[in-house]
Design a protein around this motif. Structure first.
Motif, PDB file in Angstrom:
ATOM      1  N   HIS A   9      -1.746  42.100  -3.771  1.00 24.59           N
ATOM      2  CA  HIS A   9      -2.034  40.730  -3.292  1.00 24.59           C
ATOM      3  C   HIS A   9      -2.169  40.648  -1.781  1.00 24.59           C
ATOM      4  N   LEU A  10      -2.838  41.628  -1.211  1.00 22.06           N
ATOM      5  CA  LEU A  10      -2.988  41.673   0.249  1.00 22.06           C
ATOM      6  C   LEU A  10      -3.889  40.542   0.739  1.00 22.06           C
ATOM      7  N   ARG A  11      -3.391  39.875   1.791  1.00 24.66           N
ATOM      8  CA  ARG A  11      -4.170  38.796   2.398  1.00 24.66           C
ATOM      9  C   ARG A  11      -4.122  38.986   3.903  1.00 24.66           C
ATOM     10  N   ILE A  12      -5.303  39.014   4.538  1.00 19.37           N
ATOM     11  CA  ILE A  12      -5.363  39.199   5.982  1.00 19.37           C
ATOM     12  C   ILE A  12      -6.023  37.982   6.610  1.00 19.37           C
ATOM     13  N   VAL A  22      -9.681  33.612   6.546  1.00 17.78           N
ATOM     14  CA  VAL A  22      -9.092  34.541   5.586  1.00 17.78           C
ATOM     15  C   VAL A  22     -10.113  35.644   5.349  1.00 17.78           C
ATOM     16  N   ALA A  23      -9.871  36.823   5.932  1.00 19.16           N
ATOM     17  CA  ALA A  23     -10.872  37.879   5.872  1.00 19.16           C
ATOM     18  C   ALA A  23     -10.675  38.760   4.645  1.00 19.16           C
ATOM     19  N   VAL A  24      -9.415  38.915   4.214  1.00 19.44           N
ATOM     20  CA  VAL A  24      -9.127  39.650   2.991  1.00 19.44           C
ATOM     21  C   VAL A  24      -8.249  38.741   2.155  1.00 19.44           C
ATOM     22  N   ASP A  25      -8.671  38.504   0.920  1.00 20.65           N
ATOM     23  CA  ASP A  25      -8.056  37.442   0.157  1.00 20.65           C
ATOM     24  C   ASP A  25      -7.574  37.962  -1.194  1.00 20.65           C
ATOM     25  N   ASP A  26      -6.294  38.323  -1.256  1.00 22.14           N
ATOM     26  CA  ASP A  26      -5.679  38.679  -2.522  1.00 22.14           C
ATOM     27  C   ASP A  26      -6.286  39.940  -3.143  1.00 22.14           C
ATOM     28  N   ILE A  27      -6.137  41.041  -2.416  1.00 21.03           N
ATOM     29  CA  ILE A  27      -6.652  42.306  -2.928  1.00 21.03           C
ATOM     30  C   ILE A  27      -5.521  43.151  -3.479  1.00 21.03           C
ATOM     31  N   SER A  28      -5.709  43.670  -4.684  1.00 22.02           N
ATOM     32  CA  SER A  28      -4.730  44.588  -5.257  1.00 22.02           C
ATOM     33  C   SER A  28      -5.457  45.845  -5.708  1.00 22.02           C
ATOM     34  N   LEU A  29      -4.890  46.998  -5.362  1.00 20.54           N
ATOM     35  CA  LEU A  29      -5.458  48.253  -5.862  1.00 20.54           C
ATOM     36  C   LEU A  29      -4.428  49.364  -5.778  1.00 20.54           C
ATOM     37  N   GLN A  30      -4.646  50.409  -6.559  1.00 20.51           N
ATOM     38  CA  GLN A  30      -3.774  51.583  -6.495  1.00 20.51           C
ATOM     39  C   GLN A  30      -4.613  52.834  -6.319  1.00 20.51           C
ATOM     40  N   ILE A  31      -4.000  53.841  -5.686  1.00 21.36           N
ATOM     41  CA  ILE A  31      -4.642  55.151  -5.621  1.00 21.36           C
ATOM     42  C   ILE A  31      -3.603  56.180  -6.039  1.00 21.36           C
ATOM     43  N   ALA A  32      -3.965  57.048  -6.980  1.00 18.88           N
ATOM     44  CA  ALA A  32      -3.044  58.081  -7.449  1.00 18.88           C
ATOM     45  C   ALA A  32      -3.166  59.312  -6.566  1.00 18.88           C
ATOM     46  N   GLU A  33      -2.180  60.180  -6.658  1.00 18.31           N
ATOM     47  CA  GLU A  33      -2.217  61.432  -5.918  1.00 18.31           C
ATOM     48  C   GLU A  33      -3.494  62.206  -6.263  1.00 18.31           C
ATOM     49  N   GLY A  34      -4.172  62.732  -5.276  1.00 14.63           N
ATOM     50  CA  GLY A  34      -5.358  63.543  -5.518  1.00 14.63           C
ATOM     51  C   GLY A  34      -6.582  62.763  -5.946  1.00 14.63           C
ATOM     52  N   GLU A  35      -6.474  61.442  -5.964  1.00 18.59           N
ATOM     53  CA  GLU A  35      -7.604  60.627  -6.433  1.00 18.59           C
ATOM     54  C   GLU A  35      -8.466  60.155  -5.255  1.00 18.59           C
ATOM     55  N   ILE A  64      -1.264  40.416   8.464  1.00 15.25           N
ATOM     56  CA  ILE A  64      -1.079  40.411   7.024  1.00 15.25           C
ATOM     57  C   ILE A  64      -0.305  39.149   6.697  1.00 15.25           C
ATOM     58  N   ALA A  65      -0.929  38.243   5.976  1.00 21.38           N
ATOM     59  CA  ALA A  65      -0.302  36.950   5.736  1.00 21.38           C
ATOM     60  C   ALA A  65       0.449  36.933   4.416  1.00 21.38           C
ATOM     61  N   ALA A  66       0.088  37.836   3.515  1.00 21.15           N
ATOM     62  CA  ALA A  66       0.787  37.897   2.239  1.00 21.15           C
ATOM     63  C   ALA A  66       0.531  39.253   1.613  1.00 21.15           C
ATOM     64  N   GLY A  67       1.375  39.628   0.674  1.00 14.83           N
ATOM     65  CA  GLY A  67       1.159  40.853  -0.067  1.00 14.83           C
ATOM     66  C   GLY A  67       2.030  41.994   0.417  1.00 14.83           C
ATOM     67  N   GLU A  68       1.897  43.138  -0.270  1.00 13.58           N
ATOM     68  CA  GLU A  68       2.711  44.315   0.036  1.00 13.58           C
ATOM     69  C   GLU A  68       1.863  45.568  -0.018  1.00 13.58           C
ATOM     70  N   ILE A  69       2.218  46.550   0.824  1.00 16.74           N
ATOM     71  CA  ILE A  69       1.576  47.858   0.761  1.00 16.74           C
ATOM     72  C   ILE A  69       2.687  48.882   0.599  1.00 16.74           C
TER      73      ILE A  69
END
Ligand code: ATP
Ligand code: ATP
Ligand code: SF4
Ligand code: SF4
Ligand code: MG
Ligand code: MG
Lengths: 321, 341
Positions: A9-12, A22-35, A64-69
């Motif tokens: 839920h990243l928001r910038i 609001v340049a980035v609005d509620d982005i969620s994604l994952q990256i696995a090892e080696g991916e 970063i106004a909201a979300g977690e990394i």
């Protein structure tokens, strides 16, 4: 297994006199090892900002106004500067879109490589220089022994970019954020850099977030692709499905505008209009003014990522029932 | 035939990359010259697009900078509309020509002044060449230019850092168009753009060419883009032209072994599982280029003559010009290289 990188839920935002952008609005994604996660999309969609936020180099007034990394389960978006700097050197490497910001014009490239290596390892100056040379060879700089003492302005655009890549790889990071790493490069060096990135993933389990406009590079390198539009993810899914059978009308149009080598057409297909500026994002789906399939719901309600079968797309065409 | 708008002959540019004088004397190092561009000839007719392709470091940007007068040639001449640019002395003499040619740079970051507002950046050539005097008319023209490249007139109030990479490239295109040039030198103008904006810019460039009769020198490493935009294509290798000719000939009947290899490295969007064949071997070093044909260490057809004698450009029956002994001697098989090599 937990993902190596998790963005939730990243928001910038950029506070400005004209109001908050609001340049980035509620982005969620994952990256696995080696991916390798490819990130594509409209110019100005927020790709670079997302990458910059992950490596903790977002410049004020951007915030970063909201979300977690999280990296390996550990939250990194709220770390003090010094601690983040260590992570940046050792665990996350970065290749920026603009090679000049990463290179100091006053120092020879060798000195910059050696200093970076020495900051993050306990190599002696001689060992560090040997490693620096090795890296320059690896990224395909001809006559590296001689070139190592040259200054950035003495290199061609593409060679500078390769030096930046060498700089990002010098301490074997867990995650590399590569923003347009091959844009300035011709196809044959590109092939070399891609082979190098792939080897990294395989041999060291390095994960890569690959931001690029070059769909050929994505096709060859990425495992999954995220398509961004106006600060959001329009579509995300396995590389083959997104390129061959994009479900979101924007990704579909994007793939359609790629010039093909065997095409003799006079004009390229283009998506009419342009992405709305951040102050004028329409209600509902941000793509609705340009979308050939727009219907009433699109103008009032904002679509979340919906399952399309193989990919996920934020588009009401895929609402069930 | 039409008189060429731009005619380049025997053009070279060398850079001195020697160690500082004192080190040279103390360590007994020789003087080092890097031949970034080493004797090339081409012509561009009015209203035509010549594209230059080739590996990173082969000298494309240096040619671009020479042609617009940012570098002085070490040898050779550049004639623009009948005027030899080397013969032009001071700024005053250059000015009328400079207005007629503009450049879009490879690096949209370095080429925009970060302290200027976009409107000031875009209107700079208009003011420098005194093209429009009325302030309100300048504002209107800037707004029109920004719209032409897909930005909005209100963007003129902002500074370059408020834009993304691709948006900045559009600003530099608007700036280049503002002095209504006849000849545009474009160094990788769309490589910072996403494909949908790229399609818009390429279509725009073609429209402008048709409407205004513009002439382009277009540099790109993206062969699909080149195929789309160019009328003629020049393939550079280590500061020289390996092959130059009409687009259709260079793409469908490439003669030079290097051109053929380059065409083999095109990324495969269909993902049919075809492995990309990177051009074999290392890009040679322009400080100390190979003898004879500079391509010989990587060429499957190299023989003794190639190693000692430099091939000169020769016209083929297909209308393209190739610098290769094997082509000239007729010992190169037609058809795909991979099968032959
Ligand atoms: N300092 C800033 N102030 C205001 N807006 C900004 C600032 N920096 C970036 N932006 C805006 O944020 C948006 C996202 O920018 P970003 O650089 O992430 O785009 P991008 O997707 O990487 O585009 P490109 O493909 O062109 O590089 C853009 O619309 C840009 O105008
Ligand atoms: N100012 C300079 N001083 C010394 N060497 C230079 C200078 N400018 C360019 N060179 C060298 O000249 C050669 C050609 O550089 P140029 O920038 O023209 O290459 P290019 O074909 O545009 O490459 P790219 O595709 O990477 O942009 C390179 O070896 C480069 O290092
Ligand atoms: S939600 Fe509606 S407007 Fe948006 S992409 Fe889907 S169909 Fe088009
Ligand atoms: S001249 Fe000889 S080495 Fe050069 S490209 Fe032709 S065959 Fe190959
Ligand atoms: Mg970017
Ligand atoms: Mg260049």
């Amino acid at each position: 297994m937990a993902a190596l990188l998790e963005v939730e839920h990243l928001r910038i935002e950029f506070p400005t006199r004209r109001g908050t952008l609001v340049a980035v609005d509620d982005i969620s994604l994952q990256i696995a090892e080696g991916e390798v996660l490819g990130v594509v999309g409209e110019s100005g969609a927020g790709k670079s900002l997302t990458g910059t936020a992950i490596i903790g180099l977002l410049e004020p007034p951007g915030r970063i106004a909201a979300g977690e990394i999280r990296l390996m389960g550990r939250r990194i978006d709220n770390l003090p500067y010094e601690e983040m700097r260590k992570i940046r050197g050792k665990q996350i490497g970065a290749v920026f879109q603009d090679p000049l910001t990463s290179l100091n014009p006053l120092y020879s490239v060798g000195r910059q490589l050696v200093e970076t290596i020495q900051t993050h390892t306990d190599m002696s100056p001689t060992q560090a220089r040997t490693r620096a040379l090795e890296l320059l060879h690896e990224v395909g700089i001809p006559a590296a022994e001689r070139r190592i003492d040259h200054y950035p302005h003495q290199f061609s655009g593409g060679m500078r970019q390769r030096v930046v890549i060498a700089l990002a790889l010098c301490v074997n990071p867990k995650l590399v954020i590569a923003d347009e790493p091959t844009t300035a490069l011709d196809v044959s060096i590109q092939a070399q850099i891609i082979a190098l990135l792939k080897r990294l993933c395989r041999d060291h389990g390095t994960a890569i977030m690959l931001i690029t406009h070059d769909m050929g590079v994505i096709a060859e390198t990425a495992d999954r692709v995220a398509v961004m539009y106006a600060g959001r993810i329009a579509e995300i899914g396995p590389v083959r499905s997104v390129i061959k059978e994009a479900k979101h009308p924007y990704s579909h149009g994007l793939m359609g505008s790629i010039p093909k080598i065997n095409d003799e057409k006079e004009r390229l297909d283009q998506i009419e209009g342009s992405m709305p500026r951040l102050t004028e994002i329409p209600p509902g789906c941000a793509f609705n003014p340009r979308c050939p399939h727009v219907f009433d719901r699109c103008r009032v309600e904002r679509p979340e990522l919906l399952d399309t079968g193989v990919t996920q797309a934020s588009c009401w065409l895929y609402a069930h029932g | 035939m039409a008189k060429p708008l731009v005619k380049v002959a025997g053009l070279s540019r060398y850079f001195d990359v020697s160690a500082p004088w004192l080190n040279r004397v103390l360590d007994g190092q020789p003087r080092l010259m890097l031949r970034a561009v080493d004797g090339i000839d081409f012509e561009i007719n009015k209203g035509e697009t010549l594209a230059l392709v080739g590996e990173s470091g082969c000298g494309k940007s240096t040619v671009a900078r020479l042609v617009v007068g940012l570098y002085r040639p070490s040898t050779g001449s550049i004639v623009f509309d009948g005027v030899d640019m080397a013969g032009l002395g001071g700024r005053a003499e250059m000015a009328p020509i400079r207005r007629r040619l503009q450049m879009i740079f490879q690096d949209p970051y370095a080429s925009l002044n970060p302290r200027w507002r976009v409107s000031a950046i875009v209107s700079e050539p208009i003011r420098a060449f005194n093209l429009i005097k009325d302030e309100a008319a300048i504002v209107a023209r800037v707004g029109q230019l920004l719209r032409q490249v897909g930005l909005s007139p209100v963007d003129g109030e902002k500074y370059p850092h408020e834009f993304s990479g691709g948006q900045r490239q559009r600003i530099s295109i608007a700036r280049a168009l503002s002095s209504q040039p006849e000849f545009l030198v474009c160094d990788e103008p769309t490589s910072a753009l996403d494909v949908s904006v790229q399609a818009q810019i390429l279509n725009l460039m073609k429209d402008l060419q048709r409407q205004l009769g513009l002439t382009y020198l277009f540099i790109s490493h993206n062969l699909a883009v080149v195929r789309h935009i160019a009328d003629r294509v020049g393939v550079m290798y280590l500061g020289r032209l390996a092959e130059i000719g009409p687009k259709s000939t260079v793409f469908s009947l490439p003669r030079h072994p290097y051109t053929r290899m380059l065409l083999d490295t095109i990324p495969d969007l269909d993902m049919t599982g075809r492995q990309r064949t990177p051009v074999a071997g290392e890009v040679p070093n322009p400080i100390n280029p190979p003898s004879g044909c500079a391509f010989h260490p990587r060429c499957p057809f190299a023989n003794d003559r190639c190693r000692s004698e430099r091939p000169e450009p020769k016209l083929n029956d297909t209308g393209s010009i190739t610098a290769c002994h094997a082509v000239e001697e007729g010992r190169l098989p037609a058809g795909p290289l991979t099968a032959a090599a």
